[in-house]
Write an enzyme that holds these catalytic residues in place. Structure first.
Site, mmCIF file in Angstrom:
data_model
loop_
_atom_site.group_PDB
_atom_site.id
_atom_site.type_symbol
_atom_site.label_atom_id
_atom_site.label_comp_id
_atom_site.label_asym_id
_atom_site.label_seq_id
_atom_site.Cartn_x
_atom_site.Cartn_y
_atom_site.Cartn_z
ATOM 1 N N TRP A 261 0.832 -1.206 0.000
ATOM 2 C CA TRP A 261 0.000 0.000 0.000
ATOM 3 C C TRP A 261 0.865 1.254 0.000
ATOM 4 C CZ3 TRP A 261 -4.949 1.505 -0.688
ATOM 5 C CH2 TRP A 261 -5.332 2.761 -0.211
ATOM 6 N N TRP A 345 -11.734 17.398 4.808
ATOM 7 C CA TRP A 345 -10.706 16.396 5.115
ATOM 8 C C TRP A 345 -9.310 16.992 5.185
ATOM 9 C CZ3 TRP A 345 -6.877 15.769 1.468
ATOM 10 C CH2 TRP A 345 -7.142 16.182 0.155
#
Length: 450
Positions: A261, A345
């Site tokens: 990832w 965010w």
């Protein structure tokens, strides 16, 4: 021939390809440059600076054992490197390739004198491409394509001796960088021991319990994660070494996917350099985030761990106190800010950037956009984590008691929601907003996009 070895987030001697290449050519000037100008708004945050101080001290000690030392400078990296080339008579700069947009600009500006080496990833990110030759934007597809490049090459040991230059350039003292907080020393309770030796020790210890990773990784009260993220962020250990440390265990795949990832997120910011500032899905540019006085107060309550949701507050206080946060809590606290409080965010991303010792540019931005639903590979915005349910599901009672001491005496049956149980201590706040009310508000904001 003398070369400059330019350290950035690759602060190690073992499995360091730039070091190996420079050592093969003769004398080496190891150099670290604290550059707060080139990254602009993305200069390293306060928590990272605390870790960096000890990591540089550890690196210098390791270099001295090999007959070398670390030269420290401050300023714009491209200017410092050009000055160092002229001052030292070095002919080349060796460095490990980085993918943050500001480092790529510096690398391009140095031209042929810079020799880049791949060493912070499982494989060269540019080689993992779709059938059409484009970078992947979906992790599952990236992981599938990565298989043809795995396992990664075996790590290579550090050279026994590093040849010193005929004359050492001048260097700042580590203390001159002012990396440590003093008034007040907010890092007094920070957790972790920076440096390559500790990173390798921790990797070996985790390999013995990696078979329990999948079962325990989401339980914040358990020792289920590797705690290697700061070491990987600063490159104190190569991802290849970590991969091979756990590769003999058949149950290591879930953890290895997490290592991959990291490669994926750097691939995203390679393709979309401004991903930390712009929505991956442009339609979310029209989302109406809350602003104004009350939103600012709510943001502050979230930052301080005073939301009235014990699991959220425990995570935020762990972050502020230790400079690190459990991965499950990163998702819960991020979802709460975005969905429950309907706050942009990017506010949370910036807070994490300043407070986390392991705040990668790629990881931080991709993870926040994944939770927000605004990213190229992301959850749906309508998927809203229920923090009270998450707290009970992942057995967070002891974790809450550790980080929210006001709730230390609350019984197990009430620890996840003491307000609803009627046993909330006077010094702990009521919920900042109800879960149903927050959910309906978030869904209504998303519906307006359609």
């Amino acid at each position: 021939m003398t070369s400059i070895l330019w350290f950035r987030q690759d602060l190690r001697l073992h499995d360091q390809p730039a070091l190996r290449a420079a050592a093969a050519g003769g004398a080496i000037i190891p150099l670290y440059i604290l550059d707060d100008d080139t990254p602009g708004d993305w200069r390293i945050g306060g928590a990272q600076r605390w870790w960096l101080h000890a990591s540089l001290a550890s690196l210098d000690a390791s270099l001295r054992k090999h007959g070398s030392r670390l030269i420290i400078r401050r300023g714009r990296a491209d200017e410092v490197l050009r000055d160092m080339l002229e001052e030292s008579g070095a002919t080349q700069v060796h460095a490990v390739r980085h993918y943050e947009p500001w480092w790529r600009k510096v690398e391009q500006s140095l031209g042929e004198r810079l020799c880049l080496h791949d060493g912070n990833h499982l494989t060269r990110i540019e080689d993992v491409r779709t059938g059409g030759g484009k970078p992947f934007r979906i992790y599952s597809s990236f992981w599938k394509a990565l298989q043809s490049f795995l396992p990664p090459e075996q790590p290579v040991a550090a050279p026994r001796k590093i040849e010193a230059p005929a004359k050492w350039p001048t260097s700042l003292k580590l203390a001159d960088l002012d990396l440590l907080p003093t008034k007040p020393d907010w890092a007094v309770d920070f957790d972790g021991t920076p440096g390559e030796e500790e990173a390798r020790k921790k990797a070996r210890a985790f390999a013995k319990r990696v078979d329990r990773y999948e079962a325990l990784r989401n339980l914040p009260a358990e020792e289920g994660t590797s705690m290697l993220s700061p070491h990987l962020h600063f490159g104190e250990i190569s991802v290849r070494e970590v991969w091979h440390a756990v590769s003999d265990h058949p149950d290591a795949v879930k953890f290895q996917k997490e290592l991959a990832w990291r490669d994926f997120t750097d691939g995203v910011v390679l393709a979309l350099p401004d991903y930390a500032d712009k929505n991956g899905r442009p339609k979310y540019d029209a989302l109406h985030w809350r602003t104004g006085k009350q939103a600012k107060a709510d943001l502050r309550a979230w930052q301080r761990g005073r939301t009235g949701y014990p699991i959220v507050d425990a995570g935020m206080r762990q972050l502020w106190t230790s400079g690190w946060m459990h991965n499950r809590l990163r998702m819960i606290t991020a979802s709460f800010l975005i969905k429950h409080l309907l706050i942009d965010w990017r506010e949370g991303e910036r807070w994490f950037w300043d407070c986390l010792v392991d705040a990668d540019y790629g990881n931080n931005s991709v993870n926040w956009q994944w939770i927000a639903g605004t990213g190229v590979d992301a959850n749906m915005f309508s998927r809203i984590m229920a923090p009270l349910t998450q707290s009970e599901k992942f057995d967070a009672g002891d974790y809450i008691r550790r980080w929210v001491p006001e709730l230390a005496d609350v019984p197990d049956a009430a620890i996840h929601d003491p307000e609803a149980a009627g046993c909330c201590p006077d010094d702990y706040p009521a919920k900042i907003i109800g879960h149903r009310e927050a959910r309906e508000r978030a869904l209504a904001a998303a519906a307006r996009l359609r």
